[in-house]
Design a protein around this motif. Structure first.
Motif, PDB file in Angstrom:
ATOM      1  N   ASP A   1     -37.685 -25.055   9.060  1.00  0.00           N
ATOM      2  CA  ASP A   1     -38.925 -24.431   8.589  1.00  0.00           C
ATOM      3  C   ASP A   1     -39.851 -24.072   9.741  1.00  0.00           C
ATOM      4  O   ASP A   1     -40.494 -23.025   9.722  1.00  0.00           O
ATOM      5  N   ARG A   2     -39.909 -24.912  10.755  1.00  0.00           N
ATOM      6  CA  ARG A   2     -40.741 -24.606  11.931  1.00  0.00           C
ATOM      7  C   ARG A   2     -40.201 -23.406  12.693  1.00  0.00           C
ATOM      8  O   ARG A   2     -40.959 -22.549  13.136  1.00  0.00           O
ATOM      9  N   GLN A   3     -38.877 -23.351  12.855  1.00  0.00           N
ATOM     10  CA  GLN A   3     -38.274 -22.203  13.531  1.00  0.00           C
ATOM     11  C   GLN A   3     -38.539 -20.925  12.755  1.00  0.00           C
ATOM     12  O   GLN A   3     -38.847 -19.884  13.343  1.00  0.00           O
ATOM     13  N   LEU A   4     -38.437 -20.995  11.443  1.00  0.00           N
ATOM     14  CA  LEU A   4     -38.685 -19.819  10.615  1.00  0.00           C
ATOM     15  C   LEU A   4     -40.144 -19.380  10.708  1.00  0.00           C
ATOM     16  O   LEU A   4     -40.426 -18.182  10.848  1.00  0.00           O
ATOM     17  N   ALA A   5     -41.063 -20.327  10.673  1.00  0.00           N
ATOM     18  CA  ALA A   5     -42.490 -19.992  10.777  1.00  0.00           C
ATOM     19  C   ALA A   5     -42.796 -19.351  12.127  1.00  0.00           C
ATOM     20  O   ALA A   5     -43.528 -18.351  12.200  1.00  0.00           O
ATOM     21  N   ARG A   6     -42.229 -19.895  13.200  1.00  0.00           N
ATOM     22  CA  ARG A   6     -42.434 -19.337  14.538  1.00  0.00           C
ATOM     23  C   ARG A   6     -41.867 -17.926  14.625  1.00  0.00           C
ATOM     24  O   ARG A   6     -42.486 -17.020  15.180  1.00  0.00           O
ATOM     25  N   PHE A   7     -40.691 -17.718  14.047  1.00  0.00           N
ATOM     26  CA  PHE A   7     -40.057 -16.406  14.055  1.00  0.00           C
ATOM     27  C   PHE A   7     -40.888 -15.386  13.275  1.00  0.00           C
ATOM     28  O   PHE A   7     -41.084 -14.256  13.723  1.00  0.00           O
ATOM     29  N   ARG A   8     -41.382 -15.778  12.110  1.00  0.00           N
ATOM     30  CA  ARG A   8     -42.195 -14.864  11.308  1.00  0.00           C
ATOM     31  C   ARG A   8     -43.469 -14.470  12.052  1.00  0.00           C
ATOM     32  O   ARG A   8     -43.902 -13.318  11.975  1.00  0.00           O
ATOM     33  N   CYS A   9     -44.046 -15.416  12.756  1.00  0.00           N
ATOM     34  CA  CYS A   9     -45.246 -15.137  13.554  1.00  0.00           C
ATOM     35  C   CYS A   9     -44.913 -14.138  14.674  1.00  0.00           C
ATOM     36  O   CYS A   9     -45.655 -13.186  14.902  1.00  0.00           O
ATOM     37  N   GLN A  10     -43.786 -14.348  15.336  1.00  0.00           N
ATOM     38  CA  GLN A  10     -43.310 -13.439  16.387  1.00  0.00           C
ATOM     39  C   GLN A  10     -43.084 -12.039  15.835  1.00  0.00           C
ATOM     40  O   GLN A  10     -43.441 -11.042  16.449  1.00  0.00           O
ATOM     41  N   ARG A  11     -42.468 -12.001  14.658  1.00  0.00           N
ATOM     42  CA  ARG A  11     -42.139 -10.708  14.049  1.00  0.00           C
ATOM     43  C   ARG A  11     -43.396  -9.921  13.696  1.00  0.00           C
ATOM     44  O   ARG A  11     -43.425  -8.706  13.833  1.00  0.00           O
ATOM     45  N   LYS A  12     -44.435 -10.593  13.268  1.00  0.00           N
ATOM     46  CA  LYS A  12     -45.693  -9.913  12.933  1.00  0.00           C
ATOM     47  C   LYS A  12     -46.387  -9.364  14.172  1.00  0.00           C
ATOM     48  O   LYS A  12     -47.036  -8.334  14.119  1.00  0.00           O
ATOM     49  N   GLN A  13     -46.234 -10.060  15.295  1.00  0.00           N
ATOM     50  CA  GLN A  13     -46.951  -9.692  16.507  1.00  0.00           C
ATOM     51  C   GLN A  13     -46.237  -8.636  17.336  1.00  0.00           C
ATOM     52  O   GLN A  13     -46.848  -8.028  18.205  1.00  0.00           O
ATOM     53  N   SER A  14     -44.963  -8.428  17.090  1.00  0.00           N
ATOM     54  CA  SER A  14     -44.194  -7.535  17.945  1.00  0.00           C
ATOM     55  C   SER A  14     -43.509  -6.442  17.133  1.00  0.00           C
ATOM     56  O   SER A  14     -42.830  -6.718  16.148  1.00  0.00           O
ATOM     57  N   ARG A  15     -43.668  -5.220  17.592  1.00  0.00           N
ATOM     58  CA  ARG A  15     -42.971  -4.107  16.938  1.00  0.00           C
ATOM     59  C   ARG A  15     -41.468  -4.221  17.166  1.00  0.00           C
ATOM     60  O   ARG A  15     -40.675  -3.788  16.339  1.00  0.00           O
ATOM     61  N   GLU A  16     -41.090  -4.812  18.289  1.00  0.00           N
ATOM     62  CA  GLU A  16     -39.675  -4.950  18.627  1.00  0.00           C
ATOM     63  C   GLU A  16     -38.937  -5.829  17.600  1.00  0.00           C
ATOM     64  O   GLU A  16     -37.792  -5.578  17.267  1.00  0.00           O
TER      65      GLU A  16
ATOM     66  N   ARG B   1     -39.954  -6.399  14.424  1.00  0.00           N
ATOM     67  CA  ARG B   1     -40.434  -6.106  13.078  1.00  0.00           C
ATOM     68  C   ARG B   1     -39.332  -6.140  12.018  1.00  0.00           C
ATOM     69  O   ARG B   1     -39.536  -6.601  10.909  1.00  0.00           O
ATOM     70  N   PHE B   2     -38.152  -5.652  12.357  1.00  0.00           N
ATOM     71  CA  PHE B   2     -37.055  -5.623  11.391  1.00  0.00           C
ATOM     72  C   PHE B   2     -35.924  -6.582  11.763  1.00  0.00           C
ATOM     73  O   PHE B   2     -34.823  -6.462  11.256  1.00  0.00           O
ATOM     74  N   ALA B   3     -36.225  -7.547  12.608  1.00  0.00           N
ATOM     75  CA  ALA B   3     -35.220  -8.514  13.044  1.00  0.00           C
ATOM     76  C   ALA B   3     -35.030  -9.599  11.987  1.00  0.00           C
ATOM     77  O   ALA B   3     -35.903  -9.861  11.172  1.00  0.00           O
ATOM     78  N   VAL B   4     -33.865 -10.219  12.022  1.00  0.00           N
ATOM     79  CA  VAL B   4     -33.526 -11.329  11.137  1.00  0.00           C
ATOM     80  C   VAL B   4     -33.248 -12.539  12.011  1.00  0.00           C
ATOM     81  O   VAL B   4     -32.545 -12.442  13.020  1.00  0.00           O
ATOM     82  N   LEU B   5     -33.792 -13.686  11.623  1.00  0.00           N
ATOM     83  CA  LEU B   5     -33.627 -14.906  12.406  1.00  0.00           C
ATOM     84  C   LEU B   5     -32.167 -15.332  12.435  1.00  0.00           C
ATOM     85  O   LEU B   5     -31.544 -15.556  11.396  1.00  0.00           O
ATOM     86  N   SER B   6     -31.619 -15.434  13.631  1.00  0.00           N
ATOM     87  CA  SER B   6     -30.231 -15.891  13.793  1.00  0.00           C
ATOM     88  C   SER B   6     -30.096 -16.687  15.087  1.00  0.00           C
ATOM     89  O   SER B   6     -29.093 -16.586  15.786  1.00  0.00           O
ATOM     90  N   SER B   7     -31.116 -17.494  15.378  1.00  0.00           N
ATOM     91  CA  SER B   7     -31.067 -18.378  16.537  1.00  0.00           C
ATOM     92  C   SER B   7     -31.512 -19.767  16.092  1.00  0.00           C
ATOM     93  O   SER B   7     -31.944 -19.957  14.963  1.00  0.00           O
ATOM     94  N   GLY B   8     -31.378 -20.730  16.984  1.00  0.00           N
ATOM     95  CA  GLY B   8     -31.704 -22.104  16.619  1.00  0.00           C
ATOM     96  C   GLY B   8     -30.736 -22.596  15.555  1.00  0.00           C
ATOM     97  O   GLY B   8     -29.545 -22.282  15.587  1.00  0.00           O
ATOM     98  N   LEU B   9     -31.236 -23.338  14.595  1.00  0.00           N
ATOM     99  CA  LEU B   9     -30.384 -23.812  13.495  1.00  0.00           C
ATOM    100  C   LEU B   9     -29.847 -22.653  12.664  1.00  0.00           C
ATOM    101  O   LEU B   9     -28.777 -22.748  12.062  1.00  0.00           O
ATOM    102  N   TRP B  10     -30.595 -21.562  12.662  1.00  0.00           N
ATOM    103  CA  TRP B  10     -30.236 -20.388  11.873  1.00  0.00           C
ATOM    104  C   TRP B  10     -29.038 -19.644  12.466  1.00  0.00           C
ATOM    105  O   TRP B  10     -28.507 -18.725  11.838  1.00  0.00           O
ATOM    106  N   LYS B  11     -28.603 -20.053  13.634  1.00  0.00           N
ATOM    107  CA  LYS B  11     -27.407 -19.485  14.263  1.00  0.00           C
ATOM    108  C   LYS B  11     -26.140 -20.048  13.605  1.00  0.00           C
ATOM    109  O   LYS B  11     -25.081 -19.448  13.668  1.00  0.00           O
TER     110      LYS B  11
END
Length: 151
Positions: free
Chosen positions: A46-61, A63-73
Motif C-alpha cells: 500500500d505504501r509503494q502504491l501510494a508513493r507511485f500514485r503521488c509520482q504519477r500525479k506530479q510527472s507527465r512522464e 501519467r499513464f504508467a502502471v506500477l510494476s516495481s517493488g512488490l508489484w514486480k
C-alpha cells in the motif's frame, strides 16, 4: 462486514482459551509469522502504491504508467495477498487455541471475495484506464508470486 465478522470468529477462541499461555507451540509461532508477513506485505504494498500514485500525479512522464516495481514486480495484487495471509494466519492461530474448523469459512469467504470480486474489478478498471496494462498482465502473476517461473 459479514465476511470480516466470520473471519474474526477465531479471535473468540484465541482469547477464551485460558491455557493458551501454556500452550505456545510451533503452530502458534508459525501462525504469528503468517499474520506478520501478511500485515507487512499489505502495508509495504500500500505504501509503494501510494508513493507511485503521488509520482504519477506530479510527472507527465508517469501519467499513464502502471506500477510494476517493488512488490508489484512479483504480484499484480500483493496487498490482497497480504490480506489473505492475515486472515489465514488468524484462523491458524485460532486452531492452535482449539477453534472449530467452521472458523475456516471466514478466511475462505474473504479469499473468494478477493479472487472473484476485488481482483477482477481492479483488473478490468486498470485495463480500461491503462491499455498497456495487458503487458503487465502477461509478465506478472495475478496474486501469488511465481518469480518468472511460469509464463
Amino acid at each position: 462486514m459479514i465476511e470480516v465478522l466470520i473471519g474474526s470468529s477465531s479471535i473468540y477462541y484465541i482469547f477464551s482459551d485460558t491455557n493458551s499461555h501454556e500452550q505456545f507451540t510451533i503452530g502458534s509461532s508459525l501462525s504469528f509469522g503468517v499474520i506478520a508477513v501478511g500485515v507487512l506485505l499489505e502495508n509495504v504494498a500500500d505504501r509503494q502504491l501510494a508513493r507511485f500514485r503521488c509520482q504519477r500525479k506530479q510527472s507527465r512522464e508517469y501519467r499513464f504508467a502502471v506500477l510494476s516495481s517493488g512488490l508489484w514486480k512479483y504480484s499484480r495484487h500483493p496487498n490482497y495477498l497480504g490480506e489473505i495471509l492475515f486472515w489465514c494466519g488468524l484462523f491458524c492461530l485460532g486452531r492452535a487455541s482449539h477453534a472449530p474448523w467452521w472458523c475456516a469459512i471466514g478466511p475462505l469467504l474473504i479469499t473468494l471475495m478477493m479472487i472473484f470480486g476485488s481482483i477482477p474489478i481492479s483488473e478490468e478498471r486498470l485495463y480500461r484506464k491503462y491499455p498497456e496494462y495487458k503487458f503487465v498482465q502477461r509478465r506478472i502473476s495475478i496474486l501469488i508470486p511465481t518469480f518468472g517461473l511460469f509464463r
